[in-house]
Design a protein around this motif. Structure first.
Motif, PDB file in Angstrom:
ATOM      1  N   GLU A 158      -6.886  13.033   7.116  1.00 23.81           N
ATOM      2  CA  GLU A 158      -6.575  13.567   5.782  1.00 23.81           C
ATOM      3  C   GLU A 158      -7.753  13.348   4.839  1.00 23.81           C
ATOM      4  O   GLU A 158      -8.156  14.246   4.098  1.00 23.81           O
ATOM      5  CB  GLU A 158      -5.330  12.878   5.209  1.00 23.81           C
ATOM      6  N   ILE A 159      -8.299  12.125   4.878  1.00 26.74           N
ATOM      7  CA  ILE A 159      -9.452  11.824   4.019  1.00 26.74           C
ATOM      8  C   ILE A 159     -10.637  12.701   4.403  1.00 26.74           C
ATOM      9  O   ILE A 159     -11.321  13.269   3.545  1.00 26.74           O
ATOM     10  CB  ILE A 159      -9.838  10.334   4.127  1.00 26.74           C
ATOM     11  N   TYR A 213      -6.716   3.441  -1.080  1.00 27.19           N
ATOM     12  CA  TYR A 213      -5.402   3.062  -0.562  1.00 27.19           C
ATOM     13  C   TYR A 213      -5.150   3.681   0.814  1.00 27.19           C
ATOM     14  O   TYR A 213      -4.637   3.022   1.726  1.00 27.19           O
ATOM     15  CB  TYR A 213      -4.300   3.492  -1.530  1.00 27.19           C
ATOM     16  N   LYS A 214      -5.496   4.950   0.970  1.00 26.29           N
ATOM     17  CA  LYS A 214      -5.309   5.604   2.272  1.00 26.29           C
ATOM     18  C   LYS A 214      -6.130   4.901   3.351  1.00 26.29           C
ATOM     19  O   LYS A 214      -5.649   4.668   4.470  1.00 26.29           O
ATOM     20  CB  LYS A 214      -5.739   7.071   2.194  1.00 26.29           C
ATOM     21  N   TYR A 215      -7.364   4.582   3.008  1.00 22.65           N
ATOM     22  CA  TYR A 215      -8.250   3.951   3.985  1.00 22.65           C
ATOM     23  C   TYR A 215      -7.712   2.587   4.408  1.00 22.65           C
ATOM     24  O   TYR A 215      -7.686   2.253   5.605  1.00 22.65           O
ATOM     25  CB  TYR A 215      -9.643   3.817   3.383  1.00 22.65           C
ATOM     26  N   LEU A 231      -4.115   9.449   8.689  1.00 22.74           N
ATOM     27  CA  LEU A 231      -4.629   9.169   7.348  1.00 22.74           C
ATOM     28  C   LEU A 231      -6.139   9.406   7.257  1.00 22.74           C
ATOM     29  O   LEU A 231      -6.634   9.985   6.288  1.00 22.74           O
ATOM     30  CB  LEU A 231      -4.310   7.725   6.954  1.00 22.74           C
ATOM     31  N   TYR A 257       0.821  -1.210   0.000  1.00 22.60           N
ATOM     32  CA  TYR A 257       0.000   0.000   0.000  1.00 22.60           C
ATOM     33  C   TYR A 257       0.859   1.266   0.000  1.00 22.60           C
ATOM     34  O   TYR A 257       0.463   2.291  -0.571  1.00 22.60           O
ATOM     35  CB  TYR A 257      -0.971   0.004   1.175  1.00 22.60           C
ATOM     36  N   GLU A 258       2.020   1.208   0.627  1.00 23.52           N
ATOM     37  CA  GLU A 258       2.942   2.351   0.551  1.00 23.52           C
ATOM     38  C   GLU A 258       3.369   2.595  -0.893  1.00 23.52           C
ATOM     39  O   GLU A 258       3.446   3.741  -1.347  1.00 23.52           O
ATOM     40  CB  GLU A 258       4.169   2.106   1.437  1.00 23.52           C
ATOM     41  N   PRO A 305      -1.184   9.269  -4.608  1.00 23.46           N
ATOM     42  CA  PRO A 305      -1.327   9.746  -3.228  1.00 23.46           C
ATOM     43  C   PRO A 305      -2.727  10.239  -2.860  1.00 23.46           C
ATOM     44  O   PRO A 305      -3.022  10.389  -1.678  1.00 23.46           O
ATOM     45  CB  PRO A 305      -0.306  10.899  -3.151  1.00 23.46           C
ATOM     46  N   GLU A 306      -3.589  10.493  -3.861  1.00 25.09           N
ATOM     47  CA  GLU A 306      -4.932  10.980  -3.562  1.00 25.09           C
ATOM     48  C   GLU A 306      -5.963   9.856  -3.493  1.00 25.09           C
ATOM     49  O   GLU A 306      -7.146  10.122  -3.280  1.00 25.09           O
ATOM     50  CB  GLU A 306      -5.363  11.999  -4.631  1.00 25.09           C
ATOM     51  N   ALA A 361      -4.805   2.927   6.661  1.00 29.25           N
ATOM     52  CA  ALA A 361      -5.264   3.271   8.006  1.00 29.25           C
ATOM     53  C   ALA A 361      -5.760   2.030   8.750  1.00 29.25           C
ATOM     54  O   ALA A 361      -5.508   1.867   9.951  1.00 29.25           O
ATOM     55  CB  ALA A 361      -6.375   4.318   7.924  1.00 29.25           C
ATOM     56  N   LEU A 407       0.276   3.995  -2.761  1.00 30.69           N
ATOM     57  CA  LEU A 407      -0.009   5.373  -2.355  1.00 30.69           C
ATOM     58  C   LEU A 407       1.019   6.351  -2.909  1.00 30.69           C
ATOM     59  O   LEU A 407       0.691   7.497  -3.240  1.00 30.69           O
ATOM     60  CB  LEU A 407      -0.042   5.475  -0.827  1.00 30.69           C
TER      61      LEU A 407
END
Length: 482
Positions: free
Chosen positions: A425-426, A402-404, A422, A389-390, A397-398, A407, A393
């Motif tokens: 941020e969302i 992936y961010k979720y 994270l 996932y890193e 990055p948006e 997290a 992302l």
């Protein structure tokens, strides 16, 4: 027991909060229902879209938030979106017209139109897409079903609904044949690019003038199956118009029109500013391909969660000599859904990215990594999932998905601080997503910052008053917190 929001079904004269009264059913798509409704505050007639999957309604349509308050003559205006009595709805302008799909048949328009008339309708569609692109929003699902028109107006709807769709195989199975309009570089992925809308517009223009789409099945899109040039179907089409269509349909993104303005200018200068504005009736009809498409059959099975049958079909296809990378990936996807995680990993190890067509390679690789990360989470191999996932992302990055998921992993490894960072941020980028608000409450609860957890849970309960788990948690807080 309270009725869960995802059991909600709209009906005539139903009141939603103190804001709307449903009046007449308009239509239904894969994503949700559309009803006319009276806005009780203004007494105006509006349209309400009500997602079928209420648990993920605000997630899938969060892109539309960017358009609230913006108007354009070729876009269905979004006035508001949110929850009432726990039900997620999107309030839109009411448009008295019909979809473009209702006006099409195997020869193009049911009522014959000249090249000029078709071009003028298409220019209106281009203006709507241009407006979306000016906001850096990809429509993502351009097709006749999502274009409304009347005698005087043409408007786009359902924009931005596909950017955050995770299960692309299930979500692209609908009567509208979304695959037929999908650019090859995003076929079978959850990626969306502005340039991909150009391809979809090319498909649409091809269809308006010939009565069919260049490709009709997933395999045809992926394998770039040969299709008749527009003039081979309808020789009323000018050479200039054919060249415009084929440029928009170019397999290589760099060879397509790079902007809506370029596309529009060519139509104006090479088609409308000439005298060649004859009718569009089909002179010669090429029979549509009846090629059996294993991928479409498999996707149909996904739609009904028939993964055992999908496995059998894929095995048969493999025994028949199909050794494509797409088949390997679909086998891995089926195993994942059957909870055969090690079998799924073994299939993914067989994938040779270099054998995937160059324009699809990037999206295909991301799909493989994303599926592998989900498997690692199920196998509690959190470090491996986090590395994937890193990587994803860093490339995108948006990407909320992936961010979720990152997290979620942080929460699983007892690192609530990073999870909260994270999630916040969302929440800052796309405020008010119910599942994010809930997860923030749980993250602060894990961190034992109960006051903040309670605040998020109260916010979530205002959006979904029927969530008993959150209500129970708040009841505990009331007992032990001042």
């Amino acid at each position: 027991m309270a009725k869960r929001t995802y059991d909600f079904y709209p009906k005539k004269d139903l009141m939603l909060g103190d804001k709307y009264v449903l009046k007449e059913y308009i239509n239904e798509g894969t994503f949700g229902y559309v009803w006319s409704a009276i806005h009780l505050g203004t007494e105006e007639l509006i349209a309400l879209k009500i997602p079928k999957d209420q648990e993920r309604g605000d997630h899938a349509l969060s892109e539309g938030i960017k358009l609230i308050g913006h108007t354009h003559p070729n876009i269905i205006e979004i006035n508001w979106m949110g929850r009432l009595d726990g039900v997620f709805v999107i309030e839109m302008e009411y448009f008295k017209g019909k979809s473009l799909a209702d006006e099409l048949c195997d020869h193009g328009f049911k009522s014959p139109k000249t090249i000029k008339e078709v071009s003028l309708i298409f220019l209106e569609i281009l203006e709507g897409v241009k407006f979306l692109h000016s906001k850096n929003i990809c429509h993502g699902d351009i097709k006749p079903q999502n274009i409304l028109f009347s005698e005087k107006e043409v408007k786009l709807t359902d924009f931005g609904t596909s950017k955050f769709i995770e299960n692309v195989f299930v979500k692209t199975v609908d009567a509208g044949g979304t695959w037929a309009y999908m650019a090859p570089e995003i076929a079978g992925s959850n990626k969306r690019y502005l340039i991909s809308d150009i391809y979809s517009l090319g498909v649409l223009l091809y269809q308006l003038l010939t009565g069919r789409t260049p490709h009709e099945t997933p395999i045809q899109v992926i394998n770039n199956a040969p299709f008749p040039k527009p003039r081979e179907i309808n020789d009323n089409i000018s050479i200039d118009m054919e060249e415009i269509i084929l440029r928009a349909l170019h397999r290589n993104q760099e060879e397509r029109y790079q902007s809506i303005d370029d596309f529009k200018e060519d139509i104006i200068q090479r088609v409308l500013n000439t005298r060649n504005n004859i009718g569009t009736s089909t002179i010669k009809v090429i029979e549509k391909s009846s090629e059996n498409d294993w991928m479409q059959d498999v996707i149909n099975l996904y739609h009904d969660s028939q993964y055992q049958d999908a496995e059998m079909l894929l095995r048969y296809e493999k025994e028949s000599g199909n050794h494509s990378q797409d088949l390997i990936y679909h086998m891995a996807y089926v195993y994942f859904n059957l909870q055969r995680y090690y079998d799924s990993l073994n299939e993914l190890e067989k994938v040779n990215i270099d054998k995937v067509e160059a324009i699809r390679r990037d999206g295909f690789k991301d799909n493989v990594f994303s599926l592998k990360a989900k498997i690692y989470i199920e196998l509690k191999k959190y470090d491996e999932a986090m590395m994937l996932y890193e990587f994803l992302l860093k490339k995108d990055p948006e990407n909320i998905n992936y961010k979720y998921r990152m997290a979620i992993i942080y929460g699983l490894v007892n690192n609530p601080n990073k999870a909260i960072k994270l999630l916040e941020e969302i929440d800052e980028e796309t405020p008010g997503l119910l599942y994010i608000v809930k997860k923030l409450g749980h993250a602060y609860d894990m961190k034992k910052e109960f006051s903040k957890a309670r605040a998020y849970f109260k916010y979530a309960l205002r959006m979904d008053p029927n969530d008993e788990l959150i209500q129970n948690r708040l009841d505990v807080y009331e007992l032990y917190l001042n």
